[in-house]
Write a protein that holds these residues in place. Structure first.
Motif, PDB file in Angstrom:
ATOM      1  N   VAL A 172       0.864  -1.182   0.000  1.00 21.58           N
ATOM      2  CA  VAL A 172       0.000   0.000   0.000  1.00 21.58           C
ATOM      3  C   VAL A 172       0.902   1.234   0.000  1.00 21.58           C
ATOM      4  CG1 VAL A 172      -1.867   1.201   1.199  1.00 21.58           C
ATOM      5  CG2 VAL A 172      -1.694  -1.293   1.357  1.00 21.58           C
ATOM      6  N   VAL A 173       0.625   2.161  -0.917  1.00 25.31           N
ATOM      7  CA  VAL A 173       1.420   3.388  -1.014  1.00 25.31           C
ATOM      8  C   VAL A 173       0.473   4.583  -1.038  1.00 25.31           C
ATOM      9  CG1 VAL A 173       3.095   4.706  -2.391  1.00 25.31           C
ATOM     10  CG2 VAL A 173       3.204   2.204  -2.370  1.00 25.31           C
ATOM     11  N   ALA A 174       0.743   5.569  -0.184  1.00 25.62           N
ATOM     12  CA  ALA A 174       0.001   6.833  -0.198  1.00 25.62           C
ATOM     13  C   ALA A 174       0.974   7.941  -0.565  1.00 25.62           C
ATOM     14  CB  ALA A 174      -0.621   7.118   1.164  1.00 25.62           C
ATOM     15  N   GLN A 175       0.522   8.853  -1.432  1.00 24.84           N
ATOM     16  CA  GLN A 175       1.359   9.993  -1.809  1.00 24.84           C
ATOM     17  C   GLN A 175       0.554  11.268  -1.625  1.00 24.84           C
ATOM     18  OE1 GLN A 175       2.478  10.752  -6.018  1.00 24.84           O
ATOM     19  NE2 GLN A 175       4.575  10.558  -5.287  1.00 24.84           N
ATOM     20  N   ASP A 176       1.129  12.209  -0.860  1.00 27.16           N
ATOM     21  CA  ASP A 176       0.399  13.465  -0.639  1.00 27.16           C
ATOM     22  C   ASP A 176       0.675  14.445  -1.780  1.00 27.16           C
ATOM     23  OD1 ASP A 176       2.853  14.716  -0.140  1.00 27.16           O
ATOM     24  OD2 ASP A 176       2.594  14.751   2.025  1.00 27.16           O
ATOM     25  N   LEU A 177       0.030  15.601  -1.701  1.00 24.21           N
ATOM     26  CA  LEU A 177       0.116  16.582  -2.790  1.00 24.21           C
ATOM     27  C   LEU A 177       1.525  17.121  -2.977  1.00 24.21           C
ATOM     28  CD1 LEU A 177      -3.237  18.434  -2.040  1.00 24.21           C
ATOM     29  CD2 LEU A 177      -2.779  16.814  -3.896  1.00 24.21           C
ATOM     30  N   ALA A 178       2.343  17.083  -1.916  1.00 25.59           N
ATOM     31  CA  ALA A 178       3.725  17.561  -2.021  1.00 25.59           C
ATOM     32  C   ALA A 178       4.661  16.478  -2.561  1.00 25.59           C
ATOM     33  CB  ALA A 178       4.214  18.035  -0.647  1.00 25.59           C
ATOM     34  N   GLY A 179       4.118  15.259  -2.783  1.00 26.05           N
ATOM     35  CA  GLY A 179       4.936  14.187  -3.347  1.00 26.05           C
ATOM     36  C   GLY A 179       5.570  13.268  -2.315  1.00 26.05           C
ATOM     37  N   ASN A 180       5.293  13.516  -1.024  1.00 26.29           N
ATOM     38  CA  ASN A 180       5.834  12.638   0.018  1.00 26.29           C
ATOM     39  C   ASN A 180       5.062  11.318   0.026  1.00 26.29           C
ATOM     40  OD1 ASN A 180       7.558  14.784   1.142  1.00 26.29           O
ATOM     41  ND2 ASN A 180       5.605  15.700   1.710  1.00 26.29           N
ATOM     42  N   GLU A 181       5.773  10.217   0.289  1.00 24.97           N
ATOM     43  CA  GLU A 181       5.140   8.902   0.253  1.00 24.97           C
ATOM     44  C   GLU A 181       5.205   8.188   1.591  1.00 24.97           C
ATOM     45  OE1 GLU A 181       6.634   6.317  -2.769  1.00 24.97           O
ATOM     46  OE2 GLU A 181       5.692   7.451  -4.388  1.00 24.97           O
ATOM     47  N   SER A 182       4.138   7.460   1.872  1.00 24.48           N
ATOM     48  CA  SER A 182       4.136   6.486   2.963  1.00 24.48           C
ATOM     49  C   SER A 182       3.893   5.125   2.341  1.00 24.48           C
ATOM     50  CB  SER A 182       3.015   6.773   3.964  1.00 24.48           C
ATOM     51  OG  SER A 182       3.291   7.930   4.701  1.00 24.48           O
ATOM     52  N   ARG A 183       4.602   4.127   2.839  1.00 21.45           N
ATOM     53  CA  ARG A 183       4.434   2.764   2.323  1.00 21.45           C
ATOM     54  C   ARG A 183       4.144   1.821   3.473  1.00 21.45           C
ATOM     55  NH1 ARG A 183       6.718   1.789  -2.761  1.00 21.45           N
ATOM     56  NH2 ARG A 183       7.397   3.735  -3.719  1.00 21.45           N
ATOM     57  N   LYS A 184       3.211   0.907   3.237  1.00 16.36           N
ATOM     58  CA  LYS A 184       2.912  -0.130   4.210  1.00 16.36           C
ATOM     59  C   LYS A 184       2.843  -1.453   3.468  1.00 16.36           C
ATOM     60  CE  LYS A 184       1.471   1.433   8.454  1.00 16.36           C
ATOM     61  NZ  LYS A 184       1.073   2.760   8.667  1.00 16.36           N
ATOM     62  N   SER A 185       3.218  -2.488   4.186  1.00 20.73           N
ATOM     63  CA  SER A 185       3.133  -3.821   3.628  1.00 20.73           C
ATOM     64  C   SER A 185       2.237  -4.624   4.567  1.00 20.73           C
ATOM     65  CB  SER A 185       4.540  -4.400   3.574  1.00 20.73           C
ATOM     66  OG  SER A 185       4.486  -5.685   3.051  1.00 20.73           O
TER      67      SER A 185
END
Length: 90
Positions: free
Chosen positions: A69-82
């Protein structure tokens, strides 16, 4: 006077709140930052106006499946979860 825009560098919130496994179908419910873009196993998932999402994933393997699972905010920062799920032999 011009306002200085502070570049946001924090990764977006990404929480998997609930997962339901039904045979080889996994339903993930979670929350991310409002306005973030979300992908589950490379597939774009809709995020509602509160940041909530639901993803339905068809698991491919018996045994351990790793769902990314990957989330990307409007500034381009990413969070990743497995998220690991165990599928019984069928």
């Amino acid at each position: 006077s011009p306002r200085t825009r502070i570049q946001e560098i924090t990764a977006p919130l990404l929480v998997i709140q609930d997962s339901i496994l039904n045979g080889t179908i996994l339903i993930l419910n979670g929350k991310t930052e409002v306005g973030a873009t979300l992908w589950v196993e490379g597939e774009r998932i809709d995020v509602d106006e509160l940041g909530d999402f639901q993803a339905v994933v068809k698991l491919k393997n018996e045994g351990i499946n790793e769902v990314k699972v990957v989330a990307q905010d409007l500034a381009g920062n990413e969070s990743r979860k497995s998220h690991e799920v165990y599928v019984e032999a069928f």
